[in-house]
Design an enzyme around this catalytic site. Structure first.
Site, PDB file in Angstrom:
ATOM      1  N   SER A 177      36.848  79.537 -13.230  1.00 53.79           N
ATOM      2  CA  SER A 177      37.940  78.953 -14.006  1.00 53.79           C
ATOM      3  C   SER A 177      39.058  78.413 -13.117  1.00 53.79           C
ATOM      4  O   SER A 177      39.654  77.376 -13.414  1.00 53.79           O
ATOM      5  CB  SER A 177      38.504  79.990 -14.980  1.00 53.79           C
ATOM      6  OG  SER A 177      37.507  80.426 -15.879  1.00 53.79           O
ATOM      7  N   HIS A 212      43.914  81.039 -13.271  1.00 56.49           N
ATOM      8  CA  HIS A 212      43.973  79.700 -13.865  1.00 56.49           C
ATOM      9  C   HIS A 212      45.188  78.941 -13.344  1.00 56.49           C
ATOM     10  O   HIS A 212      45.090  77.780 -12.948  1.00 56.49           O
ATOM     11  CB  HIS A 212      44.058  79.811 -15.391  1.00 56.49           C
ATOM     12  CG  HIS A 212      42.866  80.432 -16.029  1.00 56.49           C
ATOM     13  ND1 HIS A 212      42.794  80.712 -17.381  1.00 56.49           N
ATOM     14  CD2 HIS A 212      41.683  80.832 -15.505  1.00 56.49           C
ATOM     15  CE1 HIS A 212      41.621  81.251 -17.653  1.00 56.49           C
ATOM     16  NE2 HIS A 212      40.936  81.342 -16.537  1.00 56.49           N
TER      17      HIS A 212
END
Length: 309
Positions: free
Chosen positions: A175, A227
């Site tokens: 991610s 992230h």
């Protein structure tokens, strides 16, 4: 009656000037995207290897899809809702854990990018990779996108470690690298602003997609710090790697001999150079400072305190 004789050319002004040479720069040919599909295949192979090493049937009688997958079957739902391996297996194969990184296993900052917590986790990331990565590789080539993917993933891992003050988090997944691609798309739009049509629409659409993806990070057991770190690394790296010539620029190799361009444009605008060098400096300072902080905190914790008179 005879035909009228042709009118002789105007001798006083001489022959007409030669026609100005015409040229048309070639249309850019998209790159053949092969690195992104290779990354996708590598992630699936890594996940299959992870499940083989996990060997759920050797430790449990409640493995999911045992009749179909055998040794590759998933852990029970109560242990892993994402249809994947156990945490000890992920830790063994290279999951990110601050305590282990501080003890010298720096390779986990990169290895965790290729591991996934489950089949659902893997599919969500790989669909995002195909949607985002294919277009970027076709436009900018495999070297730039490959560097962007890995460095963004490293930035996400570093941010995850720095925000895990208790050292109890076990993190895996691509991610951070994927958010780096999203961040690079935003910086690419900003730095190449002059070549886009419907600029505001493209900007608002991309910002909406980024906000929606970042909001997923507030769900339970999602490492939003990775992230955010990957997004920041990709955003600044996009100003460095995804620079394009400004609108109206023509490369000298496509200009025919004798053609005089009255309004020749430079390859890049001044603000593009400013953004590129500033972003490069921010990246270097950020990575060096973050890595130094990680090592320094480990050194302070590992040295026993002494009293000085």
């Amino acid at each position: 009656m005879g035909k009228r004789p042709p009118i002789p050319p105007d001798i006083e002004h001489g022959p007409p000037p030669p026609a100005r040479p015409q040229f048309r720069p070639p249309i850019p040919v998209p790159w053949v995207a092969w690195l992104v599909p290779l990354i996708l295949a590598a992630n699936f192979v890594t996940f299959a290897t992870t499940m083989y090493v996990n060997d759920c049937p050797a430790r449990s009688d409640e493995c999911l899809l045992f009749d179909v997958l055998g040794r590759l079957s998933f852990q029970p739902i109560k242990e892993n809702m994402l249809l994947g391996p156990s945490i000890p297996t992920l830790r063994k194969l290279g999951a990110l854990e601050r305590r282990l990184v501080e003890e010298g296993e720096r390779w986990r900052l990169i290895s965790c990018i290729w591991l996934h917590g489950g089949f659902l986790h893997l599919m969500a990331n790989m669909i995002s990779l195909m949607c985002i990565g294919m277009r970027l590789e076709q436009e900018f080539g495999f070297m730039r996108i490959g560097a962007l993917y890995v460095i963004s993933g490293l930035g996400g891992s570093l941010m995850s470690c720095l925000t895990d003050s208790q050292g109890e988090r076990v993190s895996v997944g691509a991610s951070g690298a994927l958010f780096g691609l999203l961040g690079a798309m935003l910086s690419e739009l900003i730095t190449n602003w002059t070549i886009y049509e419907n600029k505001c629409t493209a900007l608002m659409t991309l910002v909406l997609i980024i906000v929606l993806n970042l909001s997923v990070g507030f769900l339970p057991r999602v490492d939003n710090s990775a992230h955010f770190g990957g997004f920041l690394a990709g955003f600044f790296l996009g100003f460095v790697l995804l620079l394009r010539p400004q609108y109206g620029y023509v490369s000298p190799k496509y200009i025919p001999p004798g053609y005089d361009m009255k309004h020749k444009k430079s390859k890049h605008k001044c603000y593009q150079h400013i953004l590129m060098y500033t972003s490069l400096a921010v990246l270097l300072v950020g990575f060096i400072a973050g890595y130094t902080k990680l090592l320094r905190e480990h050194t302070i914790q590992s040295v026993p305190l002494r009293d000085f008179n």
